[in-house]
Enzyme design. Structure first.
Site, PDB file in Angstrom:
ATOM      1  N   ARG A  15      46.053  51.403  37.232  1.00  0.00           N
ATOM      2  CA  ARG A  15      45.694  51.169  38.644  1.00  0.00           C
ATOM      3  C   ARG A  15      44.377  50.395  38.721  1.00  0.00           C
ATOM      4  O   ARG A  15      44.367  49.196  38.999  1.00  0.00           O
ATOM      5  CB  ARG A  15      45.575  52.517  39.379  1.00  0.00           C
ATOM      6  CG  ARG A  15      45.537  52.439  40.906  1.00  0.00           C
ATOM      7  CD  ARG A  15      44.205  52.068  41.480  1.00  0.00           C
ATOM      8  NE  ARG A  15      43.137  52.982  41.102  1.00  0.00           N
ATOM      9  CZ  ARG A  15      41.846  52.791  41.418  1.00  0.00           C
ATOM     10  NH1 ARG A  15      41.495  51.721  42.090  1.00  0.00           N
ATOM     11  NH2 ARG A  15      40.944  53.659  41.047  1.00  0.00           N
ATOM     12  N   ASP A  16      43.274  51.016  38.418  1.00  0.00           N
ATOM     13  CA  ASP A  16      41.978  50.349  38.554  1.00  0.00           C
ATOM     14  C   ASP A  16      41.874  49.154  37.607  1.00  0.00           C
ATOM     15  O   ASP A  16      41.226  48.160  37.886  1.00  0.00           O
ATOM     16  CB  ASP A  16      40.856  51.359  38.251  1.00  0.00           C
ATOM     17  CG  ASP A  16      39.553  50.973  38.925  1.00  0.00           C
ATOM     18  OD1 ASP A  16      38.576  51.712  38.782  1.00  0.00           O
ATOM     19  OD2 ASP A  16      39.524  49.924  39.608  1.00  0.00           O
ATOM     20  N   HIS A 207      33.205  58.392  37.011  1.00  0.00           N
ATOM     21  CA  HIS A 207      34.035  57.175  37.001  1.00  0.00           C
ATOM     22  C   HIS A 207      33.061  56.011  36.887  1.00  0.00           C
ATOM     23  O   HIS A 207      32.422  55.620  37.851  1.00  0.00           O
ATOM     24  CB  HIS A 207      34.825  57.108  38.316  1.00  0.00           C
ATOM     25  CG  HIS A 207      35.660  55.870  38.494  1.00  0.00           C
ATOM     26  ND1 HIS A 207      37.030  55.853  38.339  1.00  0.00           N
ATOM     27  CD2 HIS A 207      35.302  54.622  38.835  1.00  0.00           C
ATOM     28  CE1 HIS A 207      37.483  54.628  38.587  1.00  0.00           C
ATOM     29  NE2 HIS A 207      36.453  53.873  38.900  1.00  0.00           N
ATOM     30  N   HIS A 209      32.053  52.121  35.940  1.00  0.00           N
ATOM     31  CA  HIS A 209      32.318  50.745  35.542  1.00  0.00           C
ATOM     32  C   HIS A 209      31.206  50.326  34.584  1.00  0.00           C
ATOM     33  O   HIS A 209      30.140  50.955  34.556  1.00  0.00           O
ATOM     34  CB  HIS A 209      32.410  49.840  36.778  1.00  0.00           C
ATOM     35  CG  HIS A 209      33.691  50.048  37.515  1.00  0.00           C
ATOM     36  ND1 HIS A 209      34.776  49.211  37.398  1.00  0.00           N
ATOM     37  CD2 HIS A 209      34.096  51.056  38.337  1.00  0.00           C
ATOM     38  CE1 HIS A 209      35.779  49.673  38.132  1.00  0.00           C
ATOM     39  NE2 HIS A 209      35.394  50.791  38.705  1.00  0.00           N
ATOM     40  N   CYS A 240      37.013  46.514  41.158  1.00  0.00           N
ATOM     41  CA  CYS A 240      37.525  46.747  42.512  1.00  0.00           C
ATOM     42  C   CYS A 240      37.493  45.415  43.294  1.00  0.00           C
ATOM     43  O   CYS A 240      36.478  44.728  43.301  1.00  0.00           O
ATOM     44  CB  CYS A 240      36.647  47.771  43.218  1.00  0.00           C
ATOM     45  SG  CYS A 240      37.092  47.955  44.945  1.00  0.00           S
ATOM     46  N   ASN A 249      36.264  49.223  34.227  1.00  0.00           N
ATOM     47  CA  ASN A 249      35.771  50.560  33.879  1.00  0.00           C
ATOM     48  C   ASN A 249      35.352  50.557  32.421  1.00  0.00           C
ATOM     49  O   ASN A 249      35.726  49.664  31.667  1.00  0.00           O
ATOM     50  CB  ASN A 249      36.901  51.579  34.036  1.00  0.00           C
ATOM     51  CG  ASN A 249      37.329  51.725  35.483  1.00  0.00           C
ATOM     52  OD1 ASN A 249      38.060  50.904  35.997  1.00  0.00           O
ATOM     53  ND2 ASN A 249      36.805  52.751  36.138  1.00  0.00           N
TER      54      ASN A 249
HETATM   55  C1  HMG Z   1      43.413  51.595  53.979  1.00  0.00           C
HETATM   56  C2  HMG Z   1      44.050  50.397  54.672  1.00  0.00           C
HETATM   57  C3  HMG Z   1      45.569  50.474  54.702  1.00  0.00           C
HETATM   58  C4  HMG Z   1      43.575  50.360  56.100  1.00  0.00           C
HETATM   59  O1  HMG Z   1      43.898  49.063  56.627  1.00  0.00           O
HETATM   60  P1  HMG Z   1      43.778  48.853  58.184  1.00  0.00           P
HETATM   61  O2  HMG Z   1      43.995  47.409  58.440  1.00  0.00           O
HETATM   62  O3  HMG Z   1      42.531  49.476  58.684  1.00  0.00           O
HETATM   63  O4  HMG Z   1      44.938  49.758  58.701  1.00  0.00           O
HETATM   64  P2  HMG Z   1      46.272  49.422  59.423  1.00  0.00           P
HETATM   65  O5  HMG Z   1      46.828  50.757  59.728  1.00  0.00           O
HETATM   66  O6  HMG Z   1      46.014  48.440  60.520  1.00  0.00           O
HETATM   67  O7  HMG Z   1      47.205  48.707  58.311  1.00  0.00           O
HETATM   68  C5  HMG Z   1      47.093  47.332  58.040  1.00  0.00           C
HETATM   69  C6  HMG Z   1      48.439  46.932  57.464  1.00  0.00           C
HETATM   70  O8  HMG Z   1      48.684  47.659  56.249  1.00  0.00           O
HETATM   71  C7  HMG Z   1      49.842  48.484  56.394  1.00  0.00           C
HETATM   72  N1  HMG Z   1      49.517  49.751  55.761  1.00  0.00           N
HETATM   73  C8  HMG Z   1      48.640  50.672  56.191  1.00  0.00           C
HETATM   74  N2  HMG Z   1      48.557  51.678  55.291  1.00  0.00           N
HETATM   75  C9  HMG Z   1      49.395  51.346  54.288  1.00  0.00           C
HETATM   76  C10 HMG Z   1      49.749  51.975  53.074  1.00  0.00           C
HETATM   77  N3  HMG Z   1      49.175  53.131  52.696  1.00  0.00           N
HETATM   78  N4  HMG Z   1      50.657  51.388  52.267  1.00  0.00           N
HETATM   79  C11 HMG Z   1      51.216  50.208  52.628  1.00  0.00           C
HETATM   80  N5  HMG Z   1      50.914  49.550  53.757  1.00  0.00           N
HETATM   81  C12 HMG Z   1      50.007  50.128  54.585  1.00  0.00           C
HETATM   82  C13 HMG Z   1      50.087  48.637  57.885  1.00  0.00           C
HETATM   83  O9  HMG Z   1      51.441  48.861  58.110  1.00  0.00           O
HETATM   84  C14 HMG Z   1      49.639  47.287  58.382  1.00  0.00           C
HETATM   85  O10 HMG Z   1      50.662  46.365  58.062  1.00  0.00           O
HETATM   86  P3  HMG Z   1      51.000  45.173  59.081  1.00  0.00           P
HETATM   87  O11 HMG Z   1      51.386  45.859  60.370  1.00  0.00           O
HETATM   88  O12 HMG Z   1      49.702  44.389  59.208  1.00  0.00           O
HETATM   89  O13 HMG Z   1      52.122  44.418  58.413  1.00  0.00           O
HETATM   90  C15 HMG Z   1      43.601  49.124  53.951  1.00  0.00           C
HETATM   91  O14 HMG Z   1      42.185  49.000  54.158  1.00  0.00           O
HETATM   92  C16 HMG Z   1      43.892  49.169  52.465  1.00  0.00           C
HETATM   93  O15 HMG Z   1      45.015  49.303  52.045  1.00  0.00           O
HETATM   94  N6  HMG Z   1      42.836  48.999  51.644  1.00  0.00           N
HETATM   95  C17 HMG Z   1      43.022  48.963  50.192  1.00  0.00           C
HETATM   96  C18 HMG Z   1      41.961  49.782  49.568  1.00  0.00           C
HETATM   97  C19 HMG Z   1      42.096  49.730  48.067  1.00  0.00           C
HETATM   98  O16 HMG Z   1      43.155  49.963  47.515  1.00  0.00           O
HETATM   99  N7  HMG Z   1      40.964  49.426  47.387  1.00  0.00           N
HETATM  100  C20 HMG Z   1      40.928  49.452  45.952  1.00  0.00           C
HETATM  101  C21 HMG Z   1      41.063  50.878  45.448  1.00  0.00           C
HETATM  102  S1  HMG Z   1      39.604  51.840  45.692  1.00  0.00           S
HETATM  103  C22 HMG Z   1      38.765  51.480  44.240  1.00  0.00           C
HETATM  104  O17 HMG Z   1      39.143  50.674  43.436  1.00  0.00           O
HETATM  105  C23 HMG Z   1      37.529  52.302  43.985  1.00  0.00           C
HETATM  106  C24 HMG Z   1      37.807  53.434  42.983  1.00  0.00           C
HETATM  107  C25 HMG Z   1      38.728  54.465  43.568  1.00  0.00           C
HETATM  108  O18 HMG Z   1      38.374  52.899  41.813  1.00  0.00           O
HETATM  109  C26 HMG Z   1      36.508  54.142  42.617  1.00  0.00           C
HETATM  110  C27 HMG Z   1      35.367  53.184  42.401  1.00  0.00           C
HETATM  111  O19 HMG Z   1      35.264  52.549  41.337  1.00  0.00           O
HETATM  112  O20 HMG Z   1      34.636  53.070  43.354  1.00  0.00           O
END
Ligand code: HMG
Length: 305
Positions: A15-16, A207, A209, A240, A249
């Site tokens: 994933r990450d 966690h 990086h 990310c 990471n």
């Molecule tokens: C959270 C949202 C969805 C809010 O996104 P949003 O725009 O605020 O919410 P929304 O409800 O308006 O949804 C936007 C669109 O996404 C769809 N949607 C809504 N939810 C989902 C879902 N669950 N699965 C699939 N589709 C989804 C929804 O249907 C819509 O589709 P459209 O109508 O535009 O065609 C968006 O901001 C998002 O997906 N962000 C991605 C965040 C992400 O994955 N970041 C990377 C992982 S975190 C990371 O790496 C850090 C970590 C964990 O590793 C730790 C670290 O190192 O810090």
């Protein structure tokens, strides 16, 4: 504090490690990666995300990955779910654990999940309830707990506050994440000590990086603060998409090599991970970012020459 004799490694490479790859990695390659990591003996593998494909296109095949992987007895397969839409996908995909992911920095919370920290906790609440009702493990990740690419310093109080909120939601485990890899050992010791004053250390993971090459030292400092769960990414893959410049990471092979040298048990076959790390690095046509991985691959080649 005495160091633990056993550590749980959460492998986040699928994933990450992959989420930031520009070129779409075919589902069968993702599945092969998870399967090889399962065979290496990981107790916990973060396999994919159920997030918006517009925000993270690389994770668009999460359901297909979860459908196709060979599930090893005793391994927990985790997936990221930012909201109820994601949780429903995770439930249908028979995830063993769902990960809600917030941040200790307001700026990063908006960039990453398009809402404030408080709004994110409200959004996580139904996910947490549904996970508990479904008997699914719940993990909470705190991004930018040790520095933010947008606001710089992050107050320890903010990290502790988010940690307590996530535990109050029912999280079985919380991750203190150095998303941009800027932290150094004494800061990590301080933050981990502050968090574990309020949260059982057995529920806290690190966690890290490795952008500044500090991750192993930060893991050592965390061990001294009583932490015994760490995330890592095979071959040091990852970063990310919402933390520009953040590299992967800490490499799983480097962590395993360090822990093995300290006589700390992980139950994982380092040799197998080294083979997988070189395979996925070759596939992605990127240098293997694991120092121990590279050294041991070269050593194998020398022996065979
Ligand atoms: C959270 C949202 C969805 C809010 O996104 P949003 O725009 O605020 O919410 P929304 O409800 O308006 O949804 C936007 C669109 O996404 C769809 N949607 C809504 N939810 C989902 C879902 N669950 N699965 C699939 N589709 C989804 C929804 O249907 C819509 O589709 P459209 O109508 O535009 O065609 C968006 O901001 C998002 O997906 N962000 C991605 C965040 C992400 O994955 N970041 C990377 C992982 S975190 C990371 O790496 C850090 C970590 C964990 O590793 C730790 C670290 O190192 O810090």
């Amino acid at each position: 504090m005495a160091l633990p004799d056993k550590v749980k490694i959460v492998e986040v490479g699928p994933r990450d490690g992959l989420q930031n790859e520009k070129e779409f990695v075919p589902t069968d390659i993702k599945v092969a990666l998870v399967n090889q990591l399962s065979d290496a003996g990981f107790l916990n593998i973060e396999a994919t995300s159920f997030v918006s494909p517009k925000w993270v296109p690389q994770m668009a095949d999460g359901a297909q990955v979860m459908e196709a992987i060979k599930r090893r007895e005793g391994t927990v397969y985790s997936v990221l779910t930012p909201n109820m839409r994601g949780f429903e996908g995770a439930l249908a995909a028979r995830a063993d654990e769902v990960v809600i992911f917030g941040a200790a920095s307001e700026a990063f919370s908006h960039k990453n999940i398009n809402c404030s920290i408080d709004e994110s906790i409200d959004r996580f609440e139904p996910v947490a309830r549904a996970a508990k009702e479904a008997g699914i493990r719940l993990r909470g990740s705190i991004s930018c707990a040790l520095g933010c690419p947008y606001q710089g310093e992050v107050p320890v109080e903010s990290v502790v506050h988010v940690a307590q909120r996530l535990i109050a939601l029912g999280c079985d485990e919380i991750d203190v994440a150095d998303t941009i890899g800027v932290a150094t050992a004494s800061q990590v010791y301080r933050v981990m000590s502050a968090v574990t004053e309020k949260v059982d250390p057995r529920q806290v993971s690190g966690h890290f990086h490795d952008t500044y090459g500090q991750a192993l030292a930060n893991i050592y400092a965390s061990l001294q603060a009583g932490i015994s769960i760490f995330h890592s990414s095979v071959a040091g893959l990852g970063g990310c998409p919402y933390a520009k410049g953040a590299t992967g990471n800490v490499a799983t092979e480097d962590v395993l090599y360090m822990l093995q040298g300290m006589g700390i048990e992980t139950g994982i076959d380092l040799d197998a991970v080294i083979t997988t790390g070189q395979w996925i690095s070759d596939y992605l046509k990127r240098p293997n970012a694991s120092r121990a991985g590279k050294a041991l691959v070269n050593k194998r080649a020398a022996v065979c020459a």
